[in-house]
Design an enzyme around this catalytic site. Structure first.
Site, PDB file in Angstrom:
ATOM      1  N   GLU A 180       0.765  -1.208   0.080  1.00 24.90           N
ATOM      2  CA  GLU A 180      -0.137   0.554   0.143  1.00 24.90           C
ATOM      3  C   GLU A 180       0.711   1.115   0.222  1.00 24.90           C
ATOM      4  O   GLU A 180       1.706   1.195   0.683  1.00 24.90           O
ATOM      5  CB  GLU A 180      -0.692  -0.552   1.327  1.00 24.90           C
ATOM      6  CG  GLU A 180      -1.865   1.232   1.532  1.00 24.90           C
ATOM      7  CD  GLU A 180      -3.540   1.141   2.248  1.00 24.90           C
ATOM      8  OE1 GLU A 180      -3.383  -0.134   2.450  1.00 24.90           O
ATOM      9  OE2 GLU A 180      -3.831   1.829   3.126  1.00 24.90           O
ATOM     10  N   GLU A 304     -10.482   4.788   9.398  1.00 23.66           N
ATOM     11  CA  GLU A 304     -10.305   3.756   7.866  1.00 23.66           C
ATOM     12  C   GLU A 304     -10.985   3.254   7.742  1.00 23.66           C
ATOM     13  O   GLU A 304     -10.453   1.791   7.427  1.00 23.66           O
ATOM     14  CB  GLU A 304      -8.920   4.549   6.993  1.00 23.66           C
ATOM     15  CG  GLU A 304      -8.776   5.757   7.206  1.00 23.66           C
ATOM     16  CD  GLU A 304      -7.471   6.138   6.981  1.00 23.66           C
ATOM     17  OE1 GLU A 304      -6.403   5.188   6.323  1.00 23.66           O
ATOM     18  OE2 GLU A 304      -7.708   7.034   6.218  1.00 23.66           O
ATOM     19  N   ASP A 378      -2.478  14.667   6.920  1.00 25.31           N
ATOM     20  CA  ASP A 378      -2.103  12.733   6.789  1.00 25.31           C
ATOM     21  C   ASP A 378      -0.397  13.446   5.352  1.00 25.31           C
ATOM     22  O   ASP A 378      -1.295  13.327   4.445  1.00 25.31           O
ATOM     23  CB  ASP A 378      -3.094  11.892   5.953  1.00 25.31           C
ATOM     24  CG  ASP A 378      -2.567  11.225   5.228  1.00 25.31           C
ATOM     25  OD1 ASP A 378      -1.640  10.444   5.863  1.00 25.31           O
ATOM     26  OD2 ASP A 378      -3.439  10.570   4.429  1.00 25.31           O
ATOM     27  N   GLU A 406       3.310   8.969  -0.649  1.00 26.63           N
ATOM     28  CA  GLU A 406       2.768   9.087  -1.924  1.00 26.63           C
ATOM     29  C   GLU A 406       1.951  10.394  -1.822  1.00 26.63           C
ATOM     30  O   GLU A 406       0.923  10.747  -2.714  1.00 26.63           O
ATOM     31  CB  GLU A 406       1.664   8.650  -0.624  1.00 26.63           C
ATOM     32  CG  GLU A 406       0.037   8.487  -0.537  1.00 26.63           C
ATOM     33  CD  GLU A 406      -0.371   8.097   0.580  1.00 26.63           C
ATOM     34  OE1 GLU A 406       0.130   7.274   1.483  1.00 26.63           O
ATOM     35  OE2 GLU A 406      -2.104   8.262   0.547  1.00 26.63           O
TER      36      GLU A 406
HETATM   37  C1  GCV Z   1      -2.453   2.656   5.132  1.00 29.84           C
HETATM   38  C2  GCV Z   1      -3.522   7.245   4.224  1.00 29.84           C
HETATM   39  C3  GCV Z   1      -2.761   6.426   3.297  1.00 29.84           C
HETATM   40  C4  GCV Z   1      -3.464   4.730   3.312  1.00 29.84           C
HETATM   41  C5  GCV Z   1      -3.288   5.142   4.494  1.00 29.84           C
HETATM   42  C6  GCV Z   1      -3.425   5.209   6.316  1.00 29.84           C
HETATM   43  C7  GCV Z   1      -3.085   4.969   7.659  1.00 29.84           C
HETATM   44  O1  GCV Z   1      -4.756   8.206   4.767  1.00 29.84           O
HETATM   45  O2  GCV Z   1      -3.537   7.003   2.534  1.00 29.84           O
HETATM   46  O3  GCV Z   1      -3.400   4.330   2.374  1.00 29.84           O
HETATM   47  O4  GCV Z   1      -3.482   3.461   5.157  1.00 29.84           O
HETATM   48  O5  GCV Z   1      -2.334   7.068   5.385  1.00 29.84           O
HETATM   49  O6  GCV Z   1      -1.600   5.739   7.627  1.00 29.84           O
HETATM   50  O7  GCV Z   1      -3.378   4.480   7.989  1.00 29.84           O
END
Ligand code: GCV
Length: 714
Positions: A180, A304, A378, A406
């Site tokens: 991910e 999430e 984030d 990211e």
């Molecule tokens: C692993 C962001 C990323 C997600 C990630 C999340 C987190 O939202 O887009 O992919 O999930 O952070 O840190 O838990």
């Protein structure tokens, strides 16, 4: 001559033997050249290890590898110093000679070391000493780094120790090897062939981490598959732990809070249920039977879509403490993430983690750390520091940064993140008076000794590990800043550059210059002046400032830019969401007033008219356009600088970066044009003189889709 020998000769003749593909990382150990050869050779004539642990063996093997590469020969090994130029390494416990040198090892803990020129048995020698073998290994890597960066060895006197105890990578790797937010291929962990096949690459991973002091790794994604806790997988985890152990690296796992239900056959995962507590205790016992030095659990709970204690009306502290109790007898810890925001909560997302966790200060067990992202939202290209830093005086906090890019252009945009992390670390929270920087908050373990920093890994199975040469610098810089959060981003970039690209001073200056302005360039062409989260949906590749129709309001870029006909920006001052109130009064006042808020944070904290006058005298609109164009121009300048470096750089690495910079320039223009087209559709203002109109209309940019962008969440 055999056919094979002829082919090999031809390959060497064609230069293939010298081609570099990035696999060696910063541990390239290339020949040092004439200026240094004699000096270094005189200081490396004999290896004298003390003790025979696996860690000391690893140190010896690294010295052999490094010296062979840099000096062309491996020195002989001896039981005692018997010639000038010996390297003596070990602990006072394992060497009477080292003990007799009475080195200043007190206060250096387990991981610190001393490297010093000494005389032993009448001979000139260098001693590398520490209180533990792992400290010795760190010292050996530092010794080799001095050679790689062309520092003198004669008269060397280094005494160093890490300021943080836990220096960890968090891999967001799934069990099917999809990573991910990974842009460097598949996961390094080949679960299918483990535990029987321990690929040599696992050792190289451990070497690289140890060379920068990283001492922990969470192997799996925080969006955790409970299957990792099944016996079959734990054996595989144990095999990796065996490989990493000599390098001082402890293995941790992300634990799914719902595991007792998902794989344990229980009807609940309620942390107050005795059966649940017993299940976790048994699981911890099982893990420690296989991995006696297991580090502990990292947990993403009630965030999430992940399960957590709130599903049972319990607090984060109750959830964390239940797991902590299971790990405590074994010396393990729980790292509980503060990255929470809820679909049911209409509070400004930037405030939610603080609102949730601040009241829990002092309620966590003493083997729990709370892991806080560097900023309140984030991992954006720029965020102000997270208000929890300094605000939980009774809880050890760990900072989490995202090494994988990211939100900063994946692996193809050059963005050196050392500057971004140093910016946060150096910021004064004012929580306990002036000088309470984020770095200082992290260094203070609240008496528990628990301090740390975590980086979301950018490592995959690509040949160059990180998907680009320059992203290796972010792995390296993370390790260095986790070792010393007060370190200089520029000094780190310089060391990395010398080790990665070579020692030519003009080249080093040029590359460091590019690196130092690279992150600001990304901020400028993506999210200038305090904008955030303007990326396209899901994969976050490319611009999407117009997106407004996602199910959760705070997933939409319009939630963050709040742009309309009148102006732009998120009012987090006292007249808006009042997020500033979560900071210490001095900082709240700074951010809260238009007179004092730094330009770089303006639209994070304030909603202002398009025609608002900046302190520079420019209107906000003109300044915004300026920033976008500056971002693109910086990338173009980096391309020109890079082109000039061609004579100094091996072909494969040069060509790859040249291509990546073309992609970056293209993407920077895309970001600039799409963002301006959208904001202009609202402001209705002309572009200032000298700035080109976007070549297409807004619809064109809205229609661009990149559904196969890598690294998506599943
Ligand atoms: C692993 C962001 C990323 C997600 C990630 C999340 C987190 O939202 O887009 O992919 O999930 O952070 O840190 O838990």
């Amino acid at each position: 001559m055999s056919g094979l020998a002829l082919i090999l000769l031809a390959l060497v003749g064609a230069g293939v033997a010298h081609a570099e593909d990035g696999y060696a990382l910063w541990l390239r150990y290339r020949p040092v050249g004439q200026t240094w050869d004699a000096r270094y050779t005189a200081a490396a004539t004999q290896l004298v290890p003390a003790g025979g642990s696996a860690t000391i063996t690893a140190a010896t093997s690294e010295l052999n590898r490094g010296l062979r590469g840099m000096l062309g020969a491996v020195p002989g090994q001896a039981a005692s110093v018997s010639r000038d130029g010996a390297i003596l390494y070990g602990t006072p416990a394992n060497s009477r000679v080292i003990a007799a040198l009475d080195l200043p090892l007190k206060g250096l803990g387990n991981d610190g070391f001393v490297i010093r020129s000494v005389r032993v048995n009448g001979h000139r020698a260098t001693v590398i000493a520490a209180n533990s073998d792992v400290g010795v290994l760190y010292g050996v890597f530092r010794f080799l780094e001095r050679m790689e960066t062309r520092e003198p060895l004669a008269g060397v006197d280094v005494r160093d120790a890490p300021k943080l105890k836990l220096r960890m990578l968090n891999h967001w790797d799934n069990l099917d090897r999809h990573v991910e937010r990974g842009y460097a291929g598949l996961s390094l962990w080949d679960w299918f062939t483990l535990p029987e096949w321990k690929a040599p690459r696992y050792t190289d991973y451990a070497r690289a981490n140890a060379s920068i002091g990283i001492n922990g790794t969470v192997l799996n994604n925080v969006n955790a598959n409970p299957d990792i806790l099944r016996p079959r997988f734990l054996k595989k985890v144990a095999a990796l732990a065996d490989v990493f152990r000599p390098y001082g690296i402890h293995v941790y796992l992300s634990a799914n809070f719902g595991a007792p239900v998902a794989i344990g056959g229980l009807k609940t995962a309620d942390p107050l249920d005795p059966k649940v507590q017993a299940w976790w205790k048994a699981k911890a016992d099982e893990i420690y039977r296989l991995i006696p030095d297991f580090g502990g659990f990292l947990v993403k709970a009630n965030s999430e879509g992940q399960p957590g204690p709130q599903d049972y009306h319990r607090t984060h502290a109750q959830g964390a403490n239940m797991l902590a109790a299971a790990l405590k007898p074994h010396g393990g810890i729980v790292i509980w993430r503060a990255f929470v925001y809820s679909a049911q909560n209409s509070e400004d997302r930037a405030k939610q983690a603080y609102s949730e966790f601040k009241p829990l200060d002092g309620k966590f067990a003493d083997n729990v750390m709370v892991q806080v992202k560097n900023g309140p939202i984030d991992f954006q290209p720029r965020e102000p520091f997270h208000p929890l830093f300094g605000a939980m005086p009774h809880t050890p906090l760990m900072m989490e940064v995202e090494i994988t890019k990211e939100y900063l252009g994946f692996n193809t945009h050059l963005a050196y993140l050392g500057t971004m992390w140093a910016e946060v670390l150096d910021t004064d929270t004012w929580q306990h008076g002036q000088g309470t920087t984020v770095a200082r908050v992290l260094e203070d373990g609240k008496g528990t000794g628990l301090t740390g920093m975590a980086g979301v890994s950018n490592i995959g199975n690509d040949r160059d590990w990180t998907g680009s040469e320059f992203d290796q610098a972010n792995w390296y810089a993370f390790g260095r800043l986790a070792w010393n959060p007060q370190g200089s981003a520029e000094a780190i970039a310089r060391d990395w550059t010398k080790m990665t690209w070579g020692e030519n001073p003009q080249m080093v200056d040029a590359i460091v210059g590019m690196m130092m302005e690279s992150r600001e360039a990304v901020v400028n062409y993506m999210t200038p002046l305090g904008l955030a989260h303007q990326m396209a949906t899901g994969h976050h590749h490319g611009p999407g400032p117009w997106v407004h129709n996602l199910s959760r309001p705070e997933w939409n870029p319009v939630y963050y830019n709040r742009a309309d006909a009148n102006g732009i920006g998120f009012d987090r001052s006292a007249t808006g969401s009042d997020a500033i109130a979560q900071y210490a009064p001095h900082v709240a006042a700074l951010f809260g007033s238009l007179n004092t808020v730094p330009d770089k944070d303006l639209l994070w904290f304030h909603h202002v008219p398009w025609t608002y006058r900046m302190r520079s005298g420019q209107t906000l609109w003109d300044s915004l356009i300026d920033h976008y164009d500056k971002g693109v121009a910086t990338v173009a300048q980096m391309q020109r600088t890079w082109a000039l470096l061609k004579p100094y750089i091996d072909k494969q690495r040069f060509d790859e970066e040249t291509a990546f910079m073309e992609i970056q320039h293209h993407d920077a223009l895309w970001w600039r044009n799409a963002s301006i087209a959208y904001f202009q559709s609202l402001s209705k203002l002309p572009l200032p003189a000298g700035h080109a109109e976007p070549p297409h209309d807004l619809r064109y940019y809205e229609a661009i889709k990149t559904p196969y962008a890598p690294g998506q969440a599943e």
